[in-house]
Design a protein around this motif. Sequence first.
Motif, mmCIF file in Angstrom:
data_model
loop_
_atom_site.group_PDB
_atom_site.id
_atom_site.type_symbol
_atom_site.label_atom_id
_atom_site.label_comp_id
_atom_site.label_asym_id
_atom_site.label_seq_id
_atom_site.Cartn_x
_atom_site.Cartn_y
_atom_site.Cartn_z
ATOM 1 N N GLY A 1 0.811 -1.204 0.000
ATOM 2 C CA GLY A 1 0.000 0.000 0.000
ATOM 3 C C GLY A 1 0.844 1.254 0.000
ATOM 4 O O GLY A 1 2.080 1.198 -0.056
ATOM 5 N N LEU A 2 0.173 2.391 0.068
ATOM 6 C CA LEU A 2 0.838 3.693 0.176
ATOM 7 C C LEU A 2 -0.085 4.598 0.974
ATOM 8 O O LEU A 2 -1.197 4.894 0.541
ATOM 9 C CB LEU A 2 1.120 4.295 -1.201
ATOM 10 N N HIS A 3 0.381 5.037 2.132
ATOM 11 C CA HIS A 3 -0.445 5.830 3.030
ATOM 12 C C HIS A 3 0.049 7.264 3.203
ATOM 13 O O HIS A 3 -0.741 8.162 3.476
ATOM 14 C CB HIS A 3 -0.499 5.156 4.410
ATOM 15 N N ARG B 1 -3.876 8.829 -7.253
ATOM 16 C CA ARG B 1 -4.610 7.770 -7.952
ATOM 17 C C ARG B 1 -4.682 6.497 -7.110
ATOM 18 O O ARG B 1 -5.722 5.828 -7.091
ATOM 19 C CB ARG B 1 -3.957 7.477 -9.298
ATOM 20 N N HIS B 2 -3.584 6.178 -6.425
ATOM 21 C CA HIS B 2 -3.632 5.005 -5.556
ATOM 22 C C HIS B 2 -4.444 5.291 -4.297
ATOM 23 O O HIS B 2 -5.318 4.494 -3.927
ATOM 24 C CB HIS B 2 -2.224 4.547 -5.161
ATOM 25 N N GLY C 1 -8.857 4.206 0.252
ATOM 26 C CA GLY C 1 -9.227 4.760 1.547
ATOM 27 C C GLY C 1 -8.555 6.048 1.943
ATOM 28 O O GLY C 1 -8.713 6.512 3.075
ATOM 29 N N GLY C 2 -7.777 6.664 1.047
ATOM 30 C CA GLY C 2 -7.177 7.956 1.347
ATOM 31 C C GLY C 2 -5.721 7.884 1.750
ATOM 32 O O GLY C 2 -5.064 6.845 1.647
ATOM 33 N N ILE D 1 -8.008 12.360 1.131
ATOM 34 C CA ILE D 1 -6.573 12.630 1.018
ATOM 35 C C ILE D 1 -6.302 14.044 1.539
ATOM 36 O O ILE D 1 -6.840 15.022 1.012
ATOM 37 C CB ILE D 1 -6.093 12.513 -0.435
ATOM 38 N N ARG D 2 -5.489 14.134 2.573
ATOM 39 C CA ARG D 2 -5.080 15.441 3.112
ATOM 40 C C ARG D 2 -3.764 15.835 2.480
ATOM 41 O O ARG D 2 -2.795 15.078 2.524
ATOM 42 C CB ARG D 2 -4.912 15.385 4.632
ATOM 43 N N ILE D 3 -3.721 17.027 1.919
ATOM 44 C CA ILE D 3 -2.520 17.501 1.238
ATOM 45 C C ILE D 3 -2.116 18.847 1.836
ATOM 46 O O ILE D 3 -2.926 19.767 1.922
ATOM 47 C CB ILE D 3 -2.748 17.645 -0.278
#
Length: 268
Positions: A99-101, A144-145, A150-151, A196-198
């Motif tokens: 994954g990537l969180h 995109r991922h 789930g963000g 997604i928080r940026i």
Amino acid sequence: MPETPKTAEAHGTAFHGPSFHGKVAVVTGAGTGIGRTSARAFAARGATVVVADVDAGSAAETVELIEKDGGTASAVTVDVTDSASVAAMVDTAVARHGGLHIAHNNAGILAALGPLGDVDEGQWHAQLAVNVTGVMLAMKYEIRHMREHGGGVIVNAASNIGGHIRYPGMGAYAATKAAVSALTRVAALDHIKDGIRINAVSPGAANTRMSLMPGETEADRAARFSDVIPLGRIAETHEIVGSVLWLASDASSFVVGHDLVTDGGASA
């Protein structure tokens, strides 16, 4: 010899602050400087870290340091100016670690120095490609991922130079970092509903090779900044990374589209 608590903290590896256990974090430009400290700090706090850098050797060195600290990491060679390379970085992170969180899009260069009338156009385009297009591409494939799974959280590297203060002879760099700040804010609004928080961090001068001007010694650099920064000194890399960790953690869960200036008061 094992690191003392003092030297461990200088590298961002002393275990305090937020926990990232069970998370997978990608850090670009992680072969040196702030990126290396960021990668080590995330790993020290439990994350599995993908150390991404255009220099495979320096990325491998960062992985070795993380593993010596007792953390988990793997290296990926990436050219952030190349779409296929950035897509492969994200795909590799997911394939290796599930994954990537978290992403810290830190890769950047300092080029095209001097008054605008004398700027080398090749260096101008190179700096735009790394500092702006590189952040855009990283966010594109990370988002995109994340939105399908789930963000997540993204922290970009802006700078106090550009959106907050200006220095003569650094117009090209200032333009790229102001662009990162603006891009961060708009992307944050575009994707907060995707979970997604940026945000971005805008460091001031830090103890890295990039902050040394051509031919400048560390003593010269210290003198140059002594009157510019109210704290009277440049930052150690772990002081910048502290802001990155906070923005990446649940402690900042209500912070969206922010550019956190971390510059010792230089832009106050």
